[in-house]
Design a protein around this motif. Sequence first.
Motif, mmCIF file in Angstrom:
data_model
loop_
_atom_site.group_PDB
_atom_site.id
_atom_site.type_symbol
_atom_site.label_atom_id
_atom_site.label_comp_id
_atom_site.label_asym_id
_atom_site.label_seq_id
_atom_site.Cartn_x
_atom_site.Cartn_y
_atom_site.Cartn_z
ATOM 1 N N LYS A 63 -3.869 -9.089 15.360
ATOM 2 C CA LYS A 63 -2.608 -8.611 14.930
ATOM 3 C C LYS A 63 -1.952 -9.218 14.081
ATOM 4 C CE LYS A 63 1.365 -5.707 16.516
ATOM 5 N NZ LYS A 63 2.103 -5.146 17.648
ATOM 6 N N ASP A 64 -1.672 -10.511 14.055
ATOM 7 C CA ASP A 64 -1.105 -11.383 13.190
ATOM 8 C C ASP A 64 -1.418 -11.204 11.894
ATOM 9 O OD1 ASP A 64 1.028 -11.950 15.137
ATOM 10 O OD2 ASP A 64 0.051 -13.746 15.706
ATOM 11 N N ILE A 65 -2.717 -11.387 11.820
ATOM 12 C CA ILE A 65 -3.668 -11.201 10.343
ATOM 13 C C ILE A 65 -3.300 -9.852 9.647
ATOM 14 C CG2 ILE A 65 -6.102 -10.863 9.451
ATOM 15 C CD1 ILE A 65 -6.672 -13.084 11.452
ATOM 16 N N MET A 66 -3.360 -8.723 10.511
ATOM 17 C CA MET A 66 -3.108 -7.511 9.975
ATOM 18 C C MET A 66 -1.795 -7.137 9.488
ATOM 19 S SD MET A 66 -5.790 -4.986 11.714
ATOM 20 C CE MET A 66 -5.255 -4.950 13.399
ATOM 21 N N VAL A 67 -0.756 -7.874 10.399
ATOM 22 C CA VAL A 67 0.691 -7.816 10.067
ATOM 23 C C VAL A 67 0.838 -8.484 8.571
ATOM 24 C CG1 VAL A 67 3.038 -8.719 10.336
ATOM 25 C CG2 VAL A 67 1.669 -7.427 12.272
ATOM 26 N N GLN A 68 0.353 -9.865 8.493
ATOM 27 C CA GLN A 68 0.535 -10.294 7.349
ATOM 28 C C GLN A 68 -0.219 -9.632 6.397
ATOM 29 O OE1 GLN A 68 -1.463 -14.334 7.495
ATOM 30 N NE2 GLN A 68 -0.170 -15.076 5.807
ATOM 31 N N ALA A 69 -1.181 -9.158 6.404
ATOM 32 C CA ALA A 69 -2.024 -8.365 5.282
ATOM 33 C C ALA A 69 -1.338 -7.197 4.676
ATOM 34 C CB ALA A 69 -3.480 -8.083 5.590
ATOM 35 N N ARG A 70 -0.792 -6.491 5.777
ATOM 36 C CA ARG A 70 0.070 -5.322 5.460
ATOM 37 C C ARG A 70 1.281 -5.788 4.395
ATOM 38 N NH1 ARG A 70 -0.844 -1.242 4.359
ATOM 39 N NH2 ARG A 70 0.794 -1.391 2.958
ATOM 40 N N GLN A 71 2.070 -6.937 4.957
ATOM 41 C CA GLN A 71 3.264 -7.359 4.383
ATOM 42 C C GLN A 71 2.902 -7.612 2.956
ATOM 43 O OE1 GLN A 71 4.552 -10.336 6.995
ATOM 44 N NE2 GLN A 71 5.745 -9.033 8.076
ATOM 45 N N THR A 72 1.812 -8.336 2.874
ATOM 46 C CA THR A 72 1.056 -8.870 1.398
ATOM 47 C C THR A 72 0.925 -7.509 0.553
ATOM 48 O OG1 THR A 72 0.241 -10.593 2.280
ATOM 49 C CG2 THR A 72 -0.809 -9.892 0.050
ATOM 50 N N LEU A 73 0.370 -6.531 1.190
ATOM 51 C CA LEU A 73 -0.122 -5.136 0.379
ATOM 52 C C LEU A 73 1.140 -4.421 0.281
ATOM 53 C CD1 LEU A 73 -3.093 -3.866 2.624
ATOM 54 C CD2 LEU A 73 -3.121 -5.006 0.443
ATOM 55 N N ASP A 74 2.297 -4.279 0.997
ATOM 56 C CA ASP A 74 3.406 -3.790 0.576
ATOM 57 C C ASP A 74 4.193 -4.541 -0.639
ATOM 58 O OD1 ASP A 74 3.143 -1.806 2.854
ATOM 59 O OD2 ASP A 74 4.578 -3.076 4.163
ATOM 60 N N GLY A 75 4.130 -5.818 -0.517
ATOM 61 C CA GLY A 75 4.728 -6.595 -1.347
ATOM 62 C C GLY A 75 4.129 -6.389 -2.814
ATOM 63 N N LEU A 76 2.730 -5.810 -3.018
ATOM 64 C CA LEU A 76 2.257 -5.806 -4.121
ATOM 65 C C LEU A 76 2.129 -4.242 -4.600
ATOM 66 C CD1 LEU A 76 -0.982 -7.941 -3.386
ATOM 67 C CD2 LEU A 76 0.796 -8.710 -4.995
ATOM 68 N N SER A 77 2.896 -3.562 -3.858
ATOM 69 C CA SER A 77 3.100 -2.049 -3.985
ATOM 70 C C SER A 77 1.768 -1.219 -3.839
ATOM 71 C CB SER A 77 3.525 -1.638 -5.386
ATOM 72 O OG SER A 77 4.882 -2.386 -5.252
ATOM 73 N N VAL A 78 0.702 -1.710 -2.903
ATOM 74 C CA VAL A 78 -0.515 -0.958 -2.700
ATOM 75 C C VAL A 78 -0.344 -0.024 -1.483
ATOM 76 C CG1 VAL A 78 -2.981 -1.414 -1.548
ATOM 77 C CG2 VAL A 78 -1.799 -3.069 -3.058
ATOM 78 N N GLN A 79 -0.671 1.255 -1.963
ATOM 79 C CA GLN A 79 -0.389 2.363 -1.086
ATOM 80 C C GLN A 79 -1.639 2.471 -0.259
ATOM 81 O OE1 GLN A 79 2.014 4.831 -1.105
ATOM 82 N NE2 GLN A 79 2.944 3.095 -1.945
ATOM 83 N N THR A 80 -1.311 2.109 1.108
ATOM 84 C CA THR A 80 -2.736 2.374 2.165
ATOM 85 C C THR A 80 -2.666 3.671 2.884
ATOM 86 O OG1 THR A 80 -2.213 -0.049 2.452
ATOM 87 C CG2 THR A 80 -3.725 1.143 3.985
ATOM 88 N N PHE A 81 -3.911 4.292 2.695
ATOM 89 C CA PHE A 81 -4.199 5.614 3.393
ATOM 90 C C PHE A 81 -5.196 5.603 4.360
ATOM 91 C CE2 PHE A 81 -2.655 6.493 -0.807
ATOM 92 C CZ PHE A 81 -1.785 7.671 -0.618
ATOM 93 N N GLY A 82 -5.070 6.220 5.467
ATOM 94 C CA GLY A 82 -6.117 5.996 6.591
ATOM 95 C C GLY A 82 -6.707 7.527 6.818
ATOM 96 N N ILE A 83 -7.809 7.502 7.242
ATOM 97 C CA ILE A 83 -8.651 8.565 7.586
ATOM 98 C C ILE A 83 -9.426 8.359 8.823
ATOM 99 C CG2 ILE A 83 -10.542 10.132 6.953
ATOM 100 C CD1 ILE A 83 -9.862 9.381 4.115
ATOM 101 N N VAL A 84 -9.261 9.425 9.759
ATOM 102 C CA VAL A 84 -10.065 9.156 11.039
ATOM 103 C C VAL A 84 -11.143 10.489 11.006
ATOM 104 C CG1 VAL A 84 -10.054 9.529 13.509
ATOM 105 C CG2 VAL A 84 -7.998 8.059 12.459
#
Length: 120
Positions: A63-84
Amino acid sequence: GAAAELESDVDWHESNYLESGTYIAKGLKRAATIFTSSSPVDGRQRVLIIITDGMIQDAGADKDIMVQARQTLDGLSVQTFGIVVRRFTQHTQTDLDAEATLKPILSEPRADHYYNLLLD
Protein backbone atom coordinates in the motif's frame (compact mmCIF):
# COMPACT_ATOMS: atom_id res chain seq x y z
CA GLY A 1 6.88 0.23 -28.18
CA ALA A 2 7.11 -2.15 -31.07
CA ALA A 3 4.47 -4.82 -31.68
CA ALA A 4 7.08 -7.59 -31.32
CA GLU A 5 8.07 -6.24 -27.91
CA LEU A 6 4.44 -6.19 -26.81
CA GLU A 7 3.92 -9.76 -28.03
CA SER A 8 7.04 -10.86 -26.16
CA ASP A 9 5.79 -9.17 -22.97
CA VAL A 10 2.38 -10.84 -23.25
CA ASP A 11 4.02 -14.23 -23.80
CA TRP A 12 6.22 -13.71 -20.75
CA HIS A 13 3.25 -12.65 -18.64
CA GLU A 14 1.22 -15.67 -19.70
CA SER A 15 4.11 -17.99 -18.82
CA ASN A 16 4.81 -16.41 -15.46
CA TYR A 17 1.70 -14.82 -14.00
CA LEU A 18 -1.44 -16.10 -15.69
CA GLU A 19 -4.10 -16.82 -13.06
CA SER A 20 -1.82 -15.96 -10.15
CA GLY A 21 -3.54 -12.72 -9.15
CA THR A 22 -3.34 -9.04 -9.97
CA TYR A 23 -0.27 -7.21 -8.66
CA ILE A 24 0.25 -3.63 -9.75
CA ALA A 25 2.36 -1.84 -7.12
CA LYS A 26 5.63 -2.20 -9.06
CA GLY A 27 3.91 -1.28 -12.33
CA LEU A 28 2.35 1.79 -10.74
CA LYS A 29 5.72 2.81 -9.34
CA ARG A 30 7.30 2.29 -12.80
CA ALA A 31 4.59 4.40 -14.44
CA ALA A 32 5.31 7.21 -11.96
CA THR A 33 9.03 6.96 -12.84
CA ILE A 34 8.30 7.08 -16.58
CA PHE A 35 6.04 10.11 -16.24
CA THR A 36 8.62 11.83 -14.01
CA SER A 37 11.40 11.38 -16.57
CA SER A 38 9.43 12.59 -19.59
CA SER A 39 7.57 15.71 -20.59
CA PRO A 40 4.08 15.84 -22.09
CA VAL A 41 4.11 16.01 -25.88
CA ASP A 42 2.59 19.18 -27.34
CA GLY A 43 0.86 19.97 -24.05
CA ARG A 44 -1.19 16.76 -24.15
CA GLN A 45 -2.82 15.43 -21.01
CA ARG A 46 -0.98 12.55 -19.35
CA VAL A 47 -3.15 9.46 -18.88
CA LEU A 48 -2.63 6.09 -17.21
CA ILE A 49 -5.20 3.33 -17.76
CA ILE A 50 -5.33 0.32 -15.44
CA ILE A 51 -7.33 -2.70 -16.59
CA THR A 52 -8.03 -5.62 -14.26
CA ASP A 53 -10.31 -8.61 -13.99
CA GLY A 54 -9.85 -9.20 -10.29
CA MET A 55 -8.92 -7.85 -6.90
CA ILE A 56 -5.56 -6.10 -6.70
CA GLN A 57 -3.64 -8.47 -4.45
CA ASP A 58 -0.90 -6.07 -3.35
CA ALA A 59 -3.30 -3.27 -2.37
CA GLY A 60 -2.63 -4.06 1.29
CA ALA A 61 0.92 -5.39 1.44
CA ASP A 62 2.43 -2.76 -0.88
CA LYS A 63 0.00 0.00 0.00
CA ASP A 64 2.83 2.44 0.80
CA ILE A 65 4.32 1.96 -2.69
CA MET A 66 0.94 2.58 -4.29
CA VAL A 67 0.21 5.65 -2.13
CA GLN A 68 3.61 7.13 -3.00
CA ALA A 69 3.12 6.40 -6.72
CA ARG A 70 -0.39 7.86 -6.60
CA GLN A 71 1.00 11.06 -5.01
CA THR A 72 3.71 11.29 -7.66
CA LEU A 73 1.18 10.82 -10.46
CA ASP A 74 -1.12 13.44 -8.91
CA GLY A 75 1.81 15.85 -8.66
CA LEU A 76 2.52 15.35 -12.36
CA SER A 77 -1.17 15.86 -13.28
CA VAL A 78 -1.50 12.30 -14.61
CA GLN A 79 -5.14 11.30 -14.97
CA THR A 80 -5.46 7.66 -13.83
CA PHE A 81 -8.44 5.69 -15.12
CA GLY A 82 -9.46 2.16 -14.16
CA ILE A 83 -11.48 -0.53 -15.87
CA VAL A 84 -12.75 -3.74 -14.29
CA VAL A 85 -13.50 -6.38 -16.91
CA ARG A 86 -16.19 -8.88 -15.92
CA ARG A 87 -17.69 -11.98 -17.51
CA PHE A 88 -21.25 -12.04 -16.19
CA THR A 89 -24.21 -9.69 -16.47
CA GLN A 90 -24.63 -9.78 -12.71
CA HIS A 91 -21.77 -8.38 -10.64
CA THR A 92 -19.93 -11.10 -8.72
CA GLN A 93 -18.00 -10.74 -5.48
CA THR A 94 -14.82 -10.86 -7.58
CA ASP A 95 -16.05 -7.82 -9.53
CA LEU A 96 -16.89 -5.95 -6.33
CA ASP A 97 -13.49 -6.80 -4.80
CA ALA A 98 -11.74 -5.62 -7.96
CA GLU A 99 -13.65 -2.34 -7.86
CA ALA A 100 -12.95 -1.80 -4.16
CA THR A 101 -9.19 -2.26 -4.57
CA LEU A 102 -8.92 -0.33 -7.85
CA LYS A 103 -10.86 2.84 -7.03
CA PRO A 104 -8.44 4.20 -4.37
CA ILE A 105 -5.70 4.29 -7.01
CA LEU A 106 -7.72 6.35 -9.50
CA SER A 107 -7.80 10.10 -9.99
CA GLU A 108 -10.52 12.21 -8.42
CA PRO A 109 -13.44 12.25 -8.87
CA ARG A 110 -13.14 8.46 -8.85
CA ALA A 111 -16.61 7.86 -10.29
CA ASP A 112 -15.55 9.74 -13.45
CA HIS A 113 -12.32 7.72 -13.74
CA TYR A 114 -13.82 4.25 -13.35
CA TYR A 115 -15.66 1.92 -15.71
CA ASN A 116 -16.99 -1.62 -15.31
CA LEU A 117 -16.87 -3.45 -18.65
CA LEU A 118 -18.91 -6.56 -19.43
CA LEU A 119 -17.30 -8.95 -21.91
CA ASP A 120 -19.35 -11.89 -23.11
